[in-house]
Design a protein around this motif. Sequence first.
Motif, PDB file in Angstrom:
ATOM      1  N   TYR A  15     -44.433  17.381  29.487  1.00 32.96           N
ATOM      2  CA  TYR A  15     -44.042  18.768  29.722  1.00 32.96           C
ATOM      3  C   TYR A  15     -45.117  19.692  29.169  1.00 32.96           C
ATOM      4  CZ  TYR A  15     -39.349  17.118  30.755  1.00 32.96           C
ATOM      5  OH  TYR A  15     -38.279  16.475  31.315  1.00 32.96           O
ATOM      6  N   GLY A  16     -45.449  20.729  29.941  1.00 35.47           N
ATOM      7  CA  GLY A  16     -46.309  21.813  29.475  1.00 35.47           C
ATOM      8  C   GLY A  16     -45.437  23.030  29.242  1.00 35.47           C
ATOM      9  N   VAL A  17     -45.623  23.697  28.095  1.00 31.55           N
ATOM     10  CA  VAL A  17     -44.793  24.856  27.749  1.00 31.55           C
ATOM     11  C   VAL A  17     -45.717  26.028  27.409  1.00 31.55           C
ATOM     12  CG1 VAL A  17     -42.993  25.748  26.223  1.00 31.55           C
ATOM     13  CG2 VAL A  17     -43.031  23.317  26.797  1.00 31.55           C
ATOM     14  N   TRP A  18     -45.564  27.115  28.149  1.00 31.38           N
ATOM     15  CA  TRP A  18     -46.257  28.359  27.851  1.00 31.38           C
ATOM     16  C   TRP A  18     -45.254  29.263  27.154  1.00 31.38           C
ATOM     17  CZ3 TRP A  18     -46.971  25.458  32.127  1.00 31.38           C
ATOM     18  CH2 TRP A  18     -48.279  25.156  32.494  1.00 31.38           C
ATOM     19  N   PHE A  19     -45.668  29.858  26.045  1.00 31.29           N
ATOM     20  CA  PHE A  19     -44.720  30.674  25.284  1.00 31.29           C
ATOM     21  C   PHE A  19     -45.463  31.746  24.510  1.00 31.29           C
ATOM     22  CE2 PHE A  19     -46.046  27.241  22.607  1.00 31.29           C
ATOM     23  CZ  PHE A  19     -46.137  27.771  21.336  1.00 31.29           C
ATOM     24  N   THR A  38     -36.343  14.724  28.230  1.00 34.31           N
ATOM     25  CA  THR A  38     -35.677  15.891  28.793  1.00 34.31           C
ATOM     26  C   THR A  38     -36.451  17.152  28.421  1.00 34.31           C
ATOM     27  OG1 THR A  38     -34.278  16.225  26.850  1.00 34.31           O
ATOM     28  CG2 THR A  38     -33.377  14.859  28.633  1.00 34.31           C
ATOM     29  N   LEU A  39     -36.262  18.184  29.216  1.00 32.11           N
ATOM     30  CA  LEU A  39     -36.881  19.475  28.933  1.00 32.11           C
ATOM     31  C   LEU A  39     -36.310  20.069  27.652  1.00 32.11           C
ATOM     32  CD1 LEU A  39     -38.729  21.792  29.750  1.00 32.11           C
ATOM     33  CD2 LEU A  39     -36.877  22.655  31.172  1.00 32.11           C
ATOM     34  N   THR A  40     -35.022  19.868  27.441  1.00 27.87           N
ATOM     35  CA  THR A  40     -34.385  20.361  26.219  1.00 27.87           C
ATOM     36  C   THR A  40     -35.002  19.721  24.983  1.00 27.87           C
ATOM     37  OG1 THR A  40     -32.352  20.565  27.492  1.00 27.87           O
ATOM     38  CG2 THR A  40     -32.150  20.720  25.117  1.00 27.87           C
ATOM     39  N   GLY A  41     -35.312  18.417  25.051  1.00 31.38           N
ATOM     40  CA  GLY A  41     -35.964  17.735  23.936  1.00 31.38           C
ATOM     41  C   GLY A  41     -37.363  18.254  23.689  1.00 31.38           C
ATOM     42  N   GLN A  62     -40.536  33.139  22.507  1.00 26.16           N
ATOM     43  CA  GLN A  62     -40.088  33.453  23.869  1.00 26.16           C
ATOM     44  C   GLN A  62     -40.791  32.498  24.822  1.00 26.16           C
ATOM     45  OE1 GLN A  62     -41.125  37.493  24.602  1.00 26.16           O
ATOM     46  NE2 GLN A  62     -40.009  38.255  22.840  1.00 26.16           N
ATOM     47  N   ILE A  63     -40.039  31.652  25.505  1.00 22.93           N
ATOM     48  CA  ILE A  63     -40.626  30.699  26.437  1.00 22.93           C
ATOM     49  C   ILE A  63     -40.902  31.423  27.749  1.00 22.93           C
ATOM     50  CG2 ILE A  63     -40.255  28.569  27.713  1.00 22.93           C
ATOM     51  CD1 ILE A  63     -38.588  27.634  25.318  1.00 22.93           C
ATOM     52  N   ILE A  64     -42.163  31.376  28.180  1.00 20.57           N
ATOM     53  CA  ILE A  64     -42.573  32.046  29.409  1.00 20.57           C
ATOM     54  C   ILE A  64     -42.396  31.120  30.601  1.00 20.57           C
ATOM     55  CG2 ILE A  64     -44.521  33.117  30.606  1.00 20.57           C
ATOM     56  CD1 ILE A  64     -45.581  33.842  27.783  1.00 20.57           C
ATOM     57  N   ASP A  65     -42.870  29.857  30.484  1.00 16.80           N
ATOM     58  CA  ASP A  65     -42.817  28.937  31.614  1.00 16.80           C
ATOM     59  C   ASP A  65     -42.838  27.505  31.082  1.00 16.80           C
ATOM     60  OD1 ASP A  65     -42.765  28.060  34.234  1.00 16.80           O
ATOM     61  OD2 ASP A  65     -44.936  28.220  34.506  1.00 16.80           O
ATOM     62  N   THR A  66     -42.240  26.605  31.841  1.00 13.71           N
ATOM     63  CA  THR A  66     -42.306  25.172  31.549  1.00 13.71           C
ATOM     64  C   THR A  66     -42.639  24.444  32.834  1.00 13.71           C
ATOM     65  OG1 THR A  66     -39.958  24.836  31.958  1.00 13.71           O
ATOM     66  CG2 THR A  66     -40.606  25.280  29.684  1.00 13.71           C
ATOM     67  N   LYS A  67     -43.293  23.298  32.697  1.00 20.45           N
ATOM     68  CA  LYS A  67     -43.678  22.535  33.881  1.00 20.45           C
ATOM     69  C   LYS A  67     -43.742  21.059  33.530  1.00 20.45           C
ATOM     70  CE  LYS A  67     -47.387  22.106  37.244  1.00 20.45           C
ATOM     71  NZ  LYS A  67     -48.743  22.511  37.606  1.00 20.45           N
ATOM     72  N   ILE A  68     -43.286  20.209  34.461  1.00 21.67           N
ATOM     73  CA  ILE A  68     -43.478  18.771  34.315  1.00 21.67           C
ATOM     74  C   ILE A  68     -44.892  18.473  34.796  1.00 21.67           C
ATOM     75  CG2 ILE A  68     -42.733  16.494  35.063  1.00 21.67           C
ATOM     76  CD1 ILE A  68     -39.930  17.627  35.370  1.00 21.67           C
ATOM     77  N   LEU A  69     -45.699  17.875  33.938  1.00 27.47           N
ATOM     78  CA  LEU A  69     -47.106  17.636  34.238  1.00 27.47           C
ATOM     79  C   LEU A  69     -47.331  16.255  34.814  1.00 27.47           C
ATOM     80  CD1 LEU A  69     -48.606  19.051  30.929  1.00 27.47           C
ATOM     81  CD2 LEU A  69     -48.366  20.242  33.105  1.00 27.47           C
TER      82      LEU A  69
END
Length: 111
Positions: A15-19, A38-41, A62-69
């Motif tokens: 997962y990639g997380v932009w925040f 999981t994304l929650t994890g 503040q989470i801006i975006d998430t993506k499965i890489l």
Amino acid sequence: MNEIRDAKPMVAKQYGVWFRYQSRTDTHNMYKEFRDVTLTGAVGQLIQEMAGRHRALPESIQIIDTKILKEEECKRAHVRQLLPGSLKYPQIDRVKPVLPSLRRTFYCKKK
């Protein structure tokens, strides 16, 4: 607020997380990668890491975006080292079954 459920929660994904988070002095934009089922994890790992490394409170993130890489999209070395398909983990502390002739020896009675 609703929890987002994953379609395949037993398969590890990247997962990639932009925040954005508010530090004591300024607002910072960041990108981090996590490997989880999981994304929650992955978001939980993000909050724990930000609390430990940057002393950021969960309310200030503040989470801006998430993506499965995909494998080729991963940038961070700590995630890329877990990608090879030939990666195997040793099975330790394996419990051997008790022989049928000794099962009565290890029997417990309640009083």
